[in-house]
Scaffold this motif. Structure first.
Motif, short mmCIF file in Angstrom:
data_model
loop_
_atom_site.label_atom_id
_atom_site.label_comp_id
_atom_site.label_asym_id
_atom_site.label_seq_id
_atom_site.Cartn_x
_atom_site.Cartn_y
_atom_site.Cartn_z
N PHE A 26 22.68 -23.06 90.08
CA PHE A 26 23.27 -22.38 89.00
C PHE A 26 22.55 -22.74 87.46
O PHE A 26 22.32 -21.54 86.46
CB PHE A 26 24.77 -23.57 88.46
CG PHE A 26 25.57 -22.97 87.15
CD1 PHE A 26 26.02 -21.90 87.12
CD2 PHE A 26 25.32 -23.35 86.65
CE1 PHE A 26 27.25 -21.82 86.65
CE2 PHE A 26 26.51 -22.81 85.18
CZ PHE A 26 26.95 -21.97 85.73
N LEU A 27 21.56 -23.79 87.12
CA LEU A 27 20.60 -23.77 86.80
C LEU A 27 19.47 -22.78 86.90
O LEU A 27 19.03 -22.23 85.79
CB LEU A 27 19.79 -25.50 86.51
CG LEU A 27 20.76 -26.45 86.27
CD1 LEU A 27 20.04 -27.70 86.66
CD2 LEU A 27 20.86 -26.23 84.73
N LYS A 28 18.86 -22.57 88.29
CA LYS A 28 17.92 -21.81 88.49
C LYS A 28 18.19 -20.37 87.82
O LYS A 28 17.51 -19.50 87.52
CB LYS A 28 17.15 -22.29 89.39
CG LYS A 28 16.51 -23.01 89.70
CD LYS A 28 15.50 -22.99 91.53
CE LYS A 28 15.52 -24.15 91.47
NZ LYS A 28 14.55 -24.00 93.21
N ASN A 29 19.10 -20.18 87.25
CA ASN A 29 19.60 -18.57 87.59
C ASN A 29 20.46 -18.93 86.23
O ASN A 29 21.46 -17.80 86.24
CB ASN A 29 21.21 -18.29 88.98
CG ASN A 29 20.58 -17.76 90.02
OD1 ASN A 29 19.72 -16.97 90.21
ND2 ASN A 29 20.67 -19.48 90.76
N GLY A 30 20.50 -19.39 85.49
CA GLY A 30 20.42 -19.26 83.72
C GLY A 30 21.81 -19.94 83.43
O GLY A 30 22.70 -19.34 82.40
N GLY A 31 22.31 -20.55 84.11
CA GLY A 31 23.94 -21.13 83.79
C GLY A 31 23.87 -22.16 82.77
O GLY A 31 24.92 -22.89 82.39
N LYS A 32 22.48 -23.05 82.10
CA LYS A 32 22.90 -23.53 81.47
C LYS A 32 23.61 -23.82 80.19
O LYS A 32 23.98 -24.55 79.44
CB LYS A 32 21.23 -24.36 80.91
CG LYS A 32 21.20 -25.59 80.13
CD LYS A 32 19.64 -26.10 79.47
CE LYS A 32 19.58 -27.15 78.71
NZ LYS A 32 17.80 -27.40 77.93
N PRO A 33 22.89 -22.54 79.50
CA PRO A 33 24.11 -22.50 78.64
C PRO A 33 26.20 -22.11 78.39
O PRO A 33 26.16 -23.00 78.13
CB PRO A 33 23.68 -20.50 78.27
CG PRO A 33 23.00 -20.39 78.54
CD PRO A 33 22.66 -21.13 79.65
#
Length: 425
Positions: A98-105
């Motif tokens: 999730f983090l690697k694929n832009g999920g941080k926002p």
């Protein structure tokens, strides 16, 4: 929504469900409003049941049909054909993906994910407390309010007649925020005092300090009385019960006293809440003269109920509002522990209001000059002026507001006031 965005949103919901199910320290306020709707959470009562992600709910809430086909090549998801449910197979690996694929926002807006991410790797730099504070509370939702209303009616159906006289809004439904209103320092200090009182109810009870939370808003139309009352619903996380006394007065005056009693009964049962009585002068006017006996009884019923309601005892904040304070008699005035005036804005306040109204508009108009030319305008008048200026520009095929557009808005308000002052008899 792109396919990549759809997949991120789906994985977010699967991760959130698994985190919630595995960690009993989390509750419904750790779920986003969209997640609650997908999981079908309508109450905070009873045992904490496991939540599931059903494909039908994803289509209903997110508009994504056949979600399992979107995720058929994702290595960390599992589709259960019996029940048409989806789930994540590994939380740690799922979070990494999730983090690697832009999920941080998305994590920064999802308390359950923020909590888990911090537990796994504090260096990610996401504060669970801040994310949870910003997440809309379940208790502020319409779903939660409707459940409370249904339960109240199940216990006493006679209260339905009281509900018919009230417009009830959950905090999430209120559009006004405190940031939308230019409050005076005095008004802001009253708000702070209310918040402090609510945080120390038991202390105040122990000291028998009860005369807090009955406010009378007075001032000309359009000066923000109603707007502030509604904004307080969001500030204090309370539903607001709006009552217009002209609606309460039955054509059979004998029913008015009963109507008033039922309205206050509803407020007590739905507490904590705000009971906002607009047009307060309609009944609580001077009782000098040959008023109808039934109307006098109605006035007495209103004053009696005000005496019995309390923010400290009942968690009901009472706000009365009137454009005509001179019509209230001494008995009505005594019921309120604070009278808050709403005056027409001075030139500095008008400039602040105009700047806020025009903050997202494309314009280079002289705002101080507009403020100077609008003496006597209320906040509502200024809002109407800006609306008319925007429509004038759009009518001409422009997005930029010109000085001429603003003059049209000023002219509209002044012409309207001239018409209002005319005597047609």
């Amino acid at each position: 929504m792109t396919r990549d965005e759809e997949i991120l949103n789906l994985i977010e919901l699967l991760l959130t469900a698994e985190i919630y199910n595995q960690n009993t320290n989390l509750n419904v306020n750790d779920l986003t409003p969209v997640a609650r709707e997908v999981y079908g959470i309508h109450s905070m009562d009873g045992e904490r049941a496991p939540i599931v992600v059903a494909e039908s709910a994803l289509q209903r809430v997110l508009g994504i049909p056949d979600a399992h086909l979107r995720l058929d090549k994702h290595p960390l998801t599992l589709y259960e054909e019996f029940g048409h449910r989806l789930r994540i197979t590994s939380l740690p690996a799922g979070l990494t993906w999730f983090l690697k694929n832009g999920g941080k926002p998305l994590i920064e807006k999802n308390p359950a994910l923020a909590w888990y991410a911090h537990e796994q790797d504090p260096s990610i730099g996401i504060s669970y407390e801040k994310v949870r504070e910003m997440n809309p509370r379940f208790e502020d939702s319409r779903v939660y309010l409707d459940r409370r209303i249904s339960r109240m009616l199940a216990e006493d159906d006679k209260l339905r007649s009281g509900l018919d006289l009230i417009i009830i809004s959950a905090p999430e439904e209120v559009e006004q925020t405190i940031d939308d209103i230019i409050c005076s320092p005095d008004q802001l200090s009253r708000i702070v005092k209310l918040k402090v009182a609510l945080e120390h109810l038991e202390f105040l009870k122990s000291r028998r300090v009860y005369d807090i939370g009955k406010l009378l808003f007075i001032g000309p139309p359009g000066t923000g009385k109603t707007s502030l009352a509604f904004a307080l619903a969001r500030v204090l996380h309370m539903p607001i019960l709006e009552v217009r006394l002209s609606m309460v007065t039955s054509q059979y005056l004998g029913e008015t006293s009963k109507n008033i009693d039922r309205i206050f009964d509803v407020a007590r049962l739905l507490s904590p809440c705000i009971l906002f009585i607009d047009e307060f002068d309609f009944l609580a006017k001077s009782r000098v003269g040959d008023d109808h006996g039934a109307m006098k009884r109605a006035v007495n019923a209103l004053l009696k109920n005000i005496d019995r309601i309390s923010l400290i005892r009942n968690k009901v904040l009472l706000i009365g509002a009137t454009n005509h304070p001179q019509l209230l008699d001494e008995a009505a005035w005594r019921r309120f522990d604070e009278v808050i005036p709403f005056d027409l804005p001075d030139i500095q306040t008008r400039e602040l209001i105009l700047r806020r109204l025009l903050i997202e508009s494309n314009t280079e108009v002289d705002i101080p000059n507009i403020a100077k030319n609008t003496d006597g305008f209320s906040g509502a008048d200024l809002k109407m002026l800006v609306r008319e200026a925007i429509l004038s520009a759009l009518t001409d095929g422009r997005s930029e507001i010109s000085t001429e557009d603003v003059k049209k808005g000023e002219s509209l308000i002044k012409t309207r006031d001239e018409h209002r002052a005319r005597n047609w008899i």
